[in-house]
Design a protein around this motif. Sequence first.
Motif, PDB file in Angstrom:
ATOM      1  N   CYS A  36     -10.182  -1.265  -3.823  1.00  0.00           N
ATOM      2  CA  CYS A  36      -9.027  -2.229  -4.019  1.00  0.00           C
ATOM      3  C   CYS A  36      -8.673  -2.690  -2.653  1.00  0.00           C
ATOM      4  CB  CYS A  36      -7.851  -1.608  -4.589  1.00  0.00           C
ATOM      5  SG  CYS A  36      -6.915  -0.238  -3.675  1.00  0.00           S
ATOM      6  N   THR A  37      -7.807  -3.764  -2.573  1.00  0.00           N
ATOM      7  CA  THR A  37      -7.397  -4.384  -1.477  1.00  0.00           C
ATOM      8  C   THR A  37      -6.264  -3.682  -0.859  1.00  0.00           C
ATOM      9  OG1 THR A  37      -6.220  -6.374  -0.499  1.00  0.00           O
ATOM     10  CG2 THR A  37      -5.582  -5.882  -2.909  1.00  0.00           C
ATOM     11  N   ASP A  38      -5.834  -3.708   0.566  1.00  0.00           N
ATOM     12  CA  ASP A  38      -4.659  -3.036   0.942  1.00  0.00           C
ATOM     13  C   ASP A  38      -3.636  -3.896   1.268  1.00  0.00           C
ATOM     14  OD1 ASP A  38      -5.631  -4.817   2.991  1.00  0.00           O
ATOM     15  OD2 ASP A  38      -5.876  -3.220   4.608  1.00  0.00           O
ATOM     16  N   ASP A  39      -3.622  -5.010   0.642  1.00  0.00           N
ATOM     17  CA  ASP A  39      -2.437  -6.123   0.626  1.00  0.00           C
ATOM     18  C   ASP A  39      -1.713  -5.835  -0.735  1.00  0.00           C
ATOM     19  OD1 ASP A  39      -0.884  -8.399   0.085  1.00  0.00           O
ATOM     20  OD2 ASP A  39      -2.154  -9.776   1.043  1.00  0.00           O
ATOM     21  N   ARG A  40      -0.397  -5.224  -0.379  1.00  0.00           N
ATOM     22  CA  ARG A  40       0.329  -4.791  -1.568  1.00  0.00           C
ATOM     23  C   ARG A  40       0.642  -6.009  -2.539  1.00  0.00           C
ATOM     24  NH1 ARG A  40       3.037   0.247  -1.395  1.00  0.00           N
ATOM     25  NH2 ARG A  40       4.356  -0.461  -2.983  1.00  0.00           N
ATOM     26  N   ALA A  41       0.962  -7.024  -2.225  1.00  0.00           N
ATOM     27  CA  ALA A  41       1.313  -8.142  -2.874  1.00  0.00           C
ATOM     28  C   ALA A  41       0.115  -8.871  -3.608  1.00  0.00           C
ATOM     29  CB  ALA A  41       1.786  -9.583  -1.796  1.00  0.00           C
ATOM     30  N   ARG A  42      -0.963  -8.561  -3.150  1.00  0.00           N
ATOM     31  CA  ARG A  42      -2.120  -8.925  -3.874  1.00  0.00           C
ATOM     32  C   ARG A  42      -2.388  -8.068  -5.095  1.00  0.00           C
ATOM     33  NH1 ARG A  42      -8.164 -10.488  -1.474  1.00  0.00           N
ATOM     34  NH2 ARG A  42      -9.237 -11.212  -3.427  1.00  0.00           N
ATOM     35  N   LEU A  43      -2.424  -6.685  -4.428  1.00  0.00           N
ATOM     36  CA  LEU A  43      -2.731  -5.676  -5.455  1.00  0.00           C
ATOM     37  C   LEU A  43      -1.795  -5.632  -6.572  1.00  0.00           C
ATOM     38  CD1 LEU A  43      -4.524  -3.123  -5.930  1.00  0.00           C
ATOM     39  CD2 LEU A  43      -3.035  -1.906  -4.412  1.00  0.00           C
ATOM     40  N   ARG A  44      -0.412  -6.085  -6.187  1.00  0.00           N
ATOM     41  CA  ARG A  44       0.633  -6.156  -7.420  1.00  0.00           C
ATOM     42  C   ARG A  44       0.268  -6.991  -8.246  1.00  0.00           C
ATOM     43  NH1 ARG A  44       4.425  -7.267  -4.531  1.00  0.00           N
ATOM     44  NH2 ARG A  44       4.874  -5.192  -3.851  1.00  0.00           N
ATOM     45  N   GLU A  45      -0.242  -8.306  -7.858  1.00  0.00           N
ATOM     46  CA  GLU A  45      -0.660  -9.278  -8.823  1.00  0.00           C
ATOM     47  C   GLU A  45      -2.014  -8.829  -9.632  1.00  0.00           C
ATOM     48  OE1 GLU A  45      -1.448 -12.503  -6.401  1.00  0.00           O
ATOM     49  OE2 GLU A  45       0.734 -12.970  -5.761  1.00  0.00           O
ATOM     50  N   GLN A  46      -2.569  -8.071  -8.863  1.00  0.00           N
ATOM     51  CA  GLN A  46      -4.054  -7.763  -9.728  1.00  0.00           C
ATOM     52  C   GLN A  46      -3.686  -6.755 -10.817  1.00  0.00           C
ATOM     53  OE1 GLN A  46      -6.293  -6.367  -6.341  1.00  0.00           O
ATOM     54  NE2 GLN A  46      -7.330  -8.339  -6.097  1.00  0.00           N
ATOM     55  N   LEU A  47      -2.906  -5.720 -10.511  1.00  0.00           N
ATOM     56  CA  LEU A  47      -2.623  -4.711 -11.588  1.00  0.00           C
ATOM     57  C   LEU A  47      -1.639  -5.352 -12.527  1.00  0.00           C
ATOM     58  CD1 LEU A  47      -1.638  -1.764  -9.207  1.00  0.00           C
ATOM     59  CD2 LEU A  47      -3.685  -1.865 -10.729  1.00  0.00           C
ATOM     60  N   SER A  48      -0.970  -6.075 -12.177  1.00  0.00           N
ATOM     61  CA  SER A  48       0.054  -7.046 -13.309  1.00  0.00           C
ATOM     62  C   SER A  48      -1.089  -7.630 -14.203  1.00  0.00           C
ATOM     63  CB  SER A  48       1.088  -7.848 -12.687  1.00  0.00           C
ATOM     64  OG  SER A  48       1.756  -8.662 -13.527  1.00  0.00           O
TER      65      SER A  48
END
Length: 226
Positions: A36-48
């Motif tokens: 996964c990415t280490d960018d929290r904001a992007r990871l949050r969007e992907q999980l959402s």
Amino acid sequence: MRPGVHVRRASSSDLEDLVDLCLLARAESGVGRQLCTDDRARLREQLSALASVPEGVALVATCDGEPAGLALCRVLGPGPLAAAAVLSLDAVYVRPQHRRRGLGHALLHAVAEAADAAGADDVYAAPLPGSRGMQRFLARLGFAPAAAHRVVSTTALQRRLALDVQVPALRPGARGLEDLIARRRRARARAAGELEAVRQAGASMSMQVSRAVHTRRPSASSTTTS
């Protein structure tokens, strides 16, 4: 399922916990971006996005009320190349301090229920390279090898494709075949040269013999006189 262990579908309130768990799994795996990415904001969007689509399955496991593990899945198919739906288990992870307490089994039990509800005939898992513990865990649950995955970055793929267009890659064994043809040509040329040398030597010898015959003086006749 052991007391204190619970697995449920993740909700919007679990999003930050899922992000934390994914980043922990990323750091532990050692393969980084493949997970996964280490960018929290992007990871949050992907999980959402995963949790919000009908084919997405995001599960969170808690141990004594604390977020302790996750499973991320997608229902794939049916489609043009697949007659039946399958469930792809993209990630399963349990915090180290909560392992050996049944969370992994509880997560996979929920995964199997999600697959059954989706009408998926099979569950596919792609454990990351080097994750021997997960490999053994899945093998104990009946997961068998099905296919090998390979990965390449988009940038690297584009660069290699551009190089292949400029300099076409030789097929395996093509260089060896070219060398064999060249050796055979050299051998034929050498043999032809030797044959020509023999032919010339024979012609020269025949000419010398003929010259000797023609230039030989007749033998003197012996006569007697009285």
